[in-house]
Design a protein around this motif. Structure first.
Motif, PDB file in Angstrom:
ATOM      1  N   GLN A  87       0.729  -1.377   0.012  1.00  0.00           N
ATOM      2  CA  GLN A  87      -0.066   0.013   0.079  1.00  0.00           C
ATOM      3  C   GLN A  87       1.048   1.167   0.070  1.00  0.00           C
ATOM      4  N   ALA A  88       2.005   0.983   0.688  1.00  0.00           N
ATOM      5  CA  ALA A  88       2.956   2.350   0.636  1.00  0.00           C
ATOM      6  C   ALA A  88       3.309   2.585  -0.641  1.00  0.00           C
ATOM      7  N   HIS A  89       3.956   1.526  -1.387  1.00  0.00           N
ATOM      8  CA  HIS A  89       4.356   1.576  -2.935  1.00  0.00           C
ATOM      9  C   HIS A  89       3.141   2.121  -3.640  1.00  0.00           C
ATOM     10  N   ALA A  90       1.904   1.833  -3.553  1.00  0.00           N
ATOM     11  CA  ALA A  90       0.732   2.369  -4.347  1.00  0.00           C
ATOM     12  C   ALA A  90       0.437   3.954  -3.930  1.00  0.00           C
ATOM     13  N   SER A  91       0.821   4.271  -2.714  1.00  0.00           N
ATOM     14  CA  SER A  91       0.732   5.692  -2.293  1.00  0.00           C
ATOM     15  C   SER A  91       1.862   6.421  -3.002  1.00  0.00           C
ATOM     16  N   ALA A  92       3.064   5.979  -3.298  1.00  0.00           N
ATOM     17  CA  ALA A  92       4.221   6.540  -3.815  1.00  0.00           C
ATOM     18  C   ALA A  92       3.515   6.949  -5.349  1.00  0.00           C
ATOM     19  N   VAL A  93       3.080   6.097  -6.020  1.00  0.00           N
ATOM     20  CA  VAL A  93       2.601   6.022  -7.291  1.00  0.00           C
ATOM     21  C   VAL A  93       1.694   7.112  -7.345  1.00  0.00           C
ATOM     22  N   VAL A  94       0.604   7.322  -6.465  1.00  0.00           N
ATOM     23  CA  VAL A  94      -0.351   8.594  -6.501  1.00  0.00           C
ATOM     24  C   VAL A  94       0.237   9.633  -6.020  1.00  0.00           C
ATOM     25  N   LEU A  95       1.307   9.838  -5.092  1.00  0.00           N
ATOM     26  CA  LEU A  95       2.075  11.044  -4.743  1.00  0.00           C
ATOM     27  C   LEU A  95       2.760  11.498  -5.855  1.00  0.00           C
ATOM     28  N   LEU A  96       3.401  10.747  -6.766  1.00  0.00           N
ATOM     29  CA  LEU A  96       4.309  11.137  -8.155  1.00  0.00           C
ATOM     30  C   LEU A  96       3.252  11.663  -8.893  1.00  0.00           C
ATOM     31  N   VAL A  97       2.199  10.999  -9.182  1.00  0.00           N
ATOM     32  CA  VAL A  97       1.223  11.542 -10.173  1.00  0.00           C
ATOM     33  C   VAL A  97       0.589  13.260  -9.450  1.00  0.00           C
ATOM     34  N   LEU A  98       0.379  13.075  -8.222  1.00  0.00           N
ATOM     35  CA  LEU A  98      -0.337  14.297  -7.697  1.00  0.00           C
ATOM     36  C   LEU A  98       0.706  15.550  -7.966  1.00  0.00           C
ATOM     37  N   VAL A  99       2.219  15.276  -7.724  1.00  0.00           N
ATOM     38  CA  VAL A  99       3.159  16.259  -7.771  1.00  0.00           C
ATOM     39  C   VAL A  99       3.065  16.799  -9.289  1.00  0.00           C
ATOM     40  N   ILE A 100       3.132  15.871 -10.055  1.00  0.00           N
ATOM     41  CA  ILE A 100       3.191  16.151 -11.481  1.00  0.00           C
ATOM     42  C   ILE A 100       2.063  16.919 -12.041  1.00  0.00           C
ATOM     43  N   GLY A 101       0.958  16.476 -11.401  1.00  0.00           N
ATOM     44  CA  GLY A 101      -0.356  17.022 -11.720  1.00  0.00           C
ATOM     45  C   GLY A 101      -0.230  18.729 -11.192  1.00  0.00           C
ATOM     46  N   ILE A 102       0.073  18.903 -10.060  1.00  0.00           N
ATOM     47  CA  ILE A 102      -0.030  20.207  -9.598  1.00  0.00           C
ATOM     48  C   ILE A 102       1.059  21.074 -10.155  1.00  0.00           C
ATOM     49  N   ASN A 103       2.291  20.663 -10.444  1.00  0.00           N
ATOM     50  CA  ASN A 103       3.254  21.365 -11.373  1.00  0.00           C
ATOM     51  C   ASN A 103       2.536  21.661 -12.678  1.00  0.00           C
ATOM     52  N   ALA A 104       1.996  20.863 -13.354  1.00  0.00           N
ATOM     53  CA  ALA A 104       1.587  21.008 -14.861  1.00  0.00           C
ATOM     54  C   ALA A 104       0.303  22.103 -14.752  1.00  0.00           C
ATOM     55  N   LEU A 105      -0.658  21.946 -13.523  1.00  0.00           N
ATOM     56  CA  LEU A 105      -1.440  23.040 -13.489  1.00  0.00           C
ATOM     57  C   LEU A 105      -0.974  24.406 -13.249  1.00  0.00           C
ATOM     58  N   SER A 106       0.094  24.505 -12.375  1.00  0.00           N
ATOM     59  CA  SER A 106       0.774  25.591 -12.046  1.00  0.00           C
ATOM     60  C   SER A 106       1.285  26.316 -13.311  1.00  0.00           C
ATOM     61  N   GLY A 107       1.973  25.351 -14.064  1.00  0.00           N
ATOM     62  CA  GLY A 107       2.643  25.836 -15.310  1.00  0.00           C
ATOM     63  C   GLY A 107       1.527  26.412 -16.290  1.00  0.00           C
ATOM     64  N   TYR A 108       0.462  25.481 -16.464  1.00  0.00           N
ATOM     65  CA  TYR A 108      -0.847  26.244 -17.365  1.00  0.00           C
ATOM     66  C   TYR A 108      -1.204  27.605 -16.874  1.00  0.00           C
ATOM     67  N   VAL A 109      -1.310  27.690 -15.589  1.00  0.00           N
ATOM     68  CA  VAL A 109      -2.035  28.951 -14.962  1.00  0.00           C
ATOM     69  C   VAL A 109      -0.787  29.866 -15.229  1.00  0.00           C
ATOM     70  N   ALA A 110       0.557  29.633 -15.146  1.00  0.00           N
ATOM     71  CA  ALA A 110       1.358  30.839 -15.420  1.00  0.00           C
ATOM     72  C   ALA A 110       1.488  31.102 -16.617  1.00  0.00           C
ATOM     73  N   LYS A 111       1.456  30.254 -17.778  1.00  0.00           N
ATOM     74  CA  LYS A 111       1.547  30.606 -19.219  1.00  0.00           C
ATOM     75  C   LYS A 111       0.020  31.447 -19.595  1.00  0.00           C
ATOM     76  N   LYS A 112      -1.128  31.061 -18.728  1.00  0.00           N
ATOM     77  CA  LYS A 112      -2.300  32.048 -19.048  1.00  0.00           C
ATOM     78  C   LYS A 112      -1.890  33.403 -18.597  1.00  0.00           C
ATOM     79  N   LEU A 113      -1.257  33.552 -17.570  1.00  0.00           N
ATOM     80  CA  LEU A 113      -1.283  34.862 -16.904  1.00  0.00           C
ATOM     81  C   LEU A 113      -0.030  35.660 -17.821  1.00  0.00           C
ATOM     82  N   VAL A 114       0.968  34.940 -18.251  1.00  0.00           N
ATOM     83  CA  VAL A 114       1.859  35.632 -19.014  1.00  0.00           C
ATOM     84  C   VAL A 114       1.250  36.129 -20.074  1.00  0.00           C
ATOM     85  N   ASN A 115       0.762  35.204 -21.068  1.00  0.00           N
ATOM     86  CA  ASN A 115      -0.128  35.748 -22.233  1.00  0.00           C
ATOM     87  C   ASN A 115      -0.919  36.652 -22.034  1.00  0.00           C
ATOM     88  N   ARG A 116      -1.642  36.964 -20.951  1.00  0.00           N
ATOM     89  CA  ARG A 116      -2.585  38.184 -20.402  1.00  0.00           C
ATOM     90  C   ARG A 116      -1.787  39.339 -20.499  1.00  0.00           C
TER      91      ARG A 116
END
Length: 305
Positions: free
Chosen positions: A276-305
């Protein structure tokens, strides 16, 4: 057909000749400068090693975690944690809440502190130098020291106990130097000509900062926020001493809660739920990548504005 074959063979031979000539030219250039060749080789080796370690780390997490995730699905995503399902959903919810709380506390304070240091404080003053040295020093302090500080101040002295708010304030203090330094560098990178132009048009300092300087520094500020988010999501040592390890979705900010990284640490330390700890590590990895991708998308939108 013969003409086409001759043209193709001519192109291949000519491209090979060009590649051979280019290689010989490069070897001739490095012949007089062997140190340049050595540094280039060292750089390539460093890149390969860094990429290799990253690939091995991600590969290990996926190889160990995906089979466990499939094995315990969907009980591992139940809303309530029990000793039978070992659900990580409360930990995921707590991670998101902890991240938002920490950023709400740290980001405004860090940005306004950086604005003062760059725009209002006298450049080159000893006070600014002391603040910068202090921020750089605090950035290198181990997270467990912040955890002990938060435990002594917020949990014991102020009587907050093991709670979300104790962990959020501790993490806010921990990421504050990072946000101050990145915001400061982003503000410094904005050319003084923009400030001079704004002053020349009759705008005051406050208006110039918020309408001219800050919009140009948004990409650098968001880069610091993204780094801070990564540190919050992956933090465990500081939260064990402040937020506790209670595996449930809290009803209020004064309740104890465990984040996903603490959840994974607790499962591994018990030694009974390693899969279960190994499964949690996968979800944690996906969560970090998702948050970084969302932050990058928001940053790109703000820069374009």
């Amino acid at each position: 057909m013969e003409i086409a074959e001759k043209l193709i063979s001519y192109k291949i031979n000519s491209s090979e000749a060009i590649n051979t000539r280019t290689l010989k030219q490069r070897l001739r250039e490095y012949k007089g400068r062997p140190m340049s060749l050595i540094l280039k080789l060292l750089m390539l080796i460093s890149i390969i090693l860094s990429a290799g370690v990253l690939v091995m780390l991600i590969g290990y997490i996926l190889v160990k975690g995906i089979p466990a995730l499939i094995k315990f699905f969907p009980s591992i995503f139940a809303w309530e944690y029990t000793s039978e399902n070992i659900s990580m959903t409360p930990a995921i919810v707590n991670t998101v809440i902890m991240t938002v709380l920490s950023l709400v506390i740290a980001v405004p304070v860090g940005i306004f502190a950086a604005i003062y240091l760059v725009e209002y404080a006298k450049r080159g003053s000893k006070f600014v130098k002391i603040i910068r040295i202090t921020a750089e020093t605090l950035s290198g302090i181990p997270s467990i020291v912040y955890g002990l500080f938060g435990y002594l101040l917020f949990v014991i002295a102020l009587g907050m106990g093991y709670s979300l708010i104790s962990g959020a304030v501790t993490l806010a203090i921990m990421i504050l130097p990072l946000i101050i330094r990145t915001t400061e560098e982003a503000l410094i990178s904005v050319s003084d000509s923009y400030r001079e132009g704004s002053f020349g048009l009759g705008a005051g300092r406050l208006r110039t900062v918020f309408r001219v300087v800050l919009p140009g520094a948004v990409p650098g500020i968001l880069a610091g926020v993204i780094l801070a988010v990564g540190r919050i999501v992956g933090e465990s040592a500081a939260l064990i001493f402040t937020a506790g390890t209670f595996a449930a979705v809290p009803n209020s900010l004064t309740d104890s809660a465990r984040t996903l990284s603490v959840h994974m640490y607790a499962l591994l330390s018990e030694g009974l739920y390693t899969e279960q700890a190994h499964a949690s590590a996968v979800v944690l990895l996906v969560l970090v990548i998702g948050i970084n991708a969302l932050s990058g998308y928001v940053a790109k939108k703000l820069v374009n504005r």
